[in-house]
Scaffold this active site. Sequence first.
Site, mmCIF file in Angstrom:
data_model
loop_
_atom_site.group_PDB
_atom_site.id
_atom_site.type_symbol
_atom_site.label_atom_id
_atom_site.label_comp_id
_atom_site.label_asym_id
_atom_site.label_seq_id
_atom_site.Cartn_x
_atom_site.Cartn_y
_atom_site.Cartn_z
ATOM 1 N N ARG A 60 0.821 -1.217 0.000
ATOM 2 C CA ARG A 60 0.000 0.000 0.000
ATOM 3 C C ARG A 60 0.857 1.270 0.000
ATOM 4 O O ARG A 60 0.398 2.343 -0.374
ATOM 5 C CB ARG A 60 -0.992 -0.024 1.184
ATOM 6 N N TYR A 112 -14.754 16.744 -16.073
ATOM 7 C CA TYR A 112 -15.215 15.368 -15.922
ATOM 8 C C TYR A 112 -16.209 15.316 -14.761
ATOM 9 O O TYR A 112 -15.924 15.809 -13.672
ATOM 10 C CB TYR A 112 -14.017 14.446 -15.679
ATOM 11 N N ASP A 184 -5.948 18.300 -15.728
ATOM 12 C CA ASP A 184 -6.323 16.924 -16.055
ATOM 13 C C ASP A 184 -6.001 16.744 -17.539
ATOM 14 O O ASP A 184 -6.689 17.295 -18.408
ATOM 15 C CB ASP A 184 -7.819 16.718 -15.762
ATOM 16 N N LYS A 209 -7.411 5.377 -19.704
ATOM 17 C CA LYS A 209 -7.742 5.811 -21.071
ATOM 18 C C LYS A 209 -6.551 5.558 -22.004
ATOM 19 O O LYS A 209 -6.163 4.423 -22.180
ATOM 20 C CB LYS A 209 -8.176 7.275 -21.062
#
Length: 387
Positions: A60, A112, A184, A209
């Site tokens: 983690r 977004y 972004d 993406k």
Amino acid sequence: MIPPPDGVQHAPMRFETRAVHAGGEPDPATGAIAPPLHLSTTFEHGPAGEPHAAGHIYIRESNPTQSRLEDALAQIEGGETALAFGSGVGAGAACLQALDPGSHVLFHRDLYYAFRTMALEYLPRWGMEASFVDMTDLGALRAALRPSTRLVWTESPTNPMMQVLDLRAIAGEAKRAGSLLLVDGTFATPALQRPLELGADVVLHSTTKYLGGHSDVHGGALVFRARGDLAAKAAHNRHILGAVASPFASWMVLRGLRTLACRMERQSANALAVARALEGHPGIAEVHYPGLPSHPGHTVAAGQMSAFGAMMSLRTRGGREGAVRAASRVRLFRNATSLGGVESLLEHRRSVESADSTTPDDLIRVSIGLEHPDDLAEDLRQALEER
Ligand code: PLP
């Protein structure tokens, strides 16, 4: 990055070369050229917690495959450091949660939709203020900046309206106001636009993406201009709140990076051809694609992008009904959310966004893939025909 074999200082490598080699040093244990996929969740340490020389302790916090990806992302964006996440929104949340309570975050109006929801629903819970402004209007941006603004949040091109923001100018305004700028860059990718070179402080990607590129991996990333306070706090948030990238997802994104430059070049060329073929079609009111000279952001895009990307949105005639009818008639395109894969997708966005969506009802968002552009244009033309 691989040290030059002759020890001589060379000119910095070009993007295509960096994308193929960044984070790709042969495995020191075996000489393997393809990066090893380390699935171990834990790493041996000394009796008093002394970490192994490689520095990893628990998955983690960090793992070797994720570190390779982060190294690669920092190199191709031109940042000092990068963090990989389990999703693009996880990356965004970790960055916002790195700001102090009382901070104001100024968002561009078209963004977004999950980040709009995060701004409206979560920022107040985290003790912060959010507001929205149209950053294509620099005067409006200036007026909306506050003494408490700590972060200006932009996308360019935007999802789903395909607006283009002047990132250099916005970076200047943010800096004058004492704020950081996040871009972004999911639609453009570092193959076409590198916001850190234009003055931004952080770049966010949904690696789901184009960086992954094949619609088969979920991930996100933040790339920072400098190893500063924001990067350290975002890393801490990822460690404690848990939005880490899995080793396999990191490996898949790293693999996607190798072909990013050539996919973006071809997909952008395909998109330009499709946009040109559709402009003026009687079933379409507007084609929003920054590569068309008719796009209001065309000149700015040409000054900050090396090509115009493979996303576009179509405003159809006949309102919602016209858009949904066209979406129902496609044969080659698939109706599906997400974008950036090798296959072309489209979607009536308003139908899938949240209740606070500001997307027009007549809009279809289109992600252009690697098929032949004539096949794609023909499919859209027949879907838009009056019959
Ligand atoms: N940013 C943009 C521009 C996006 O289109 C998306 C997802 O569609 C995201 C961020 C969020 O990424 P993810 O779905 O990987 O969380």
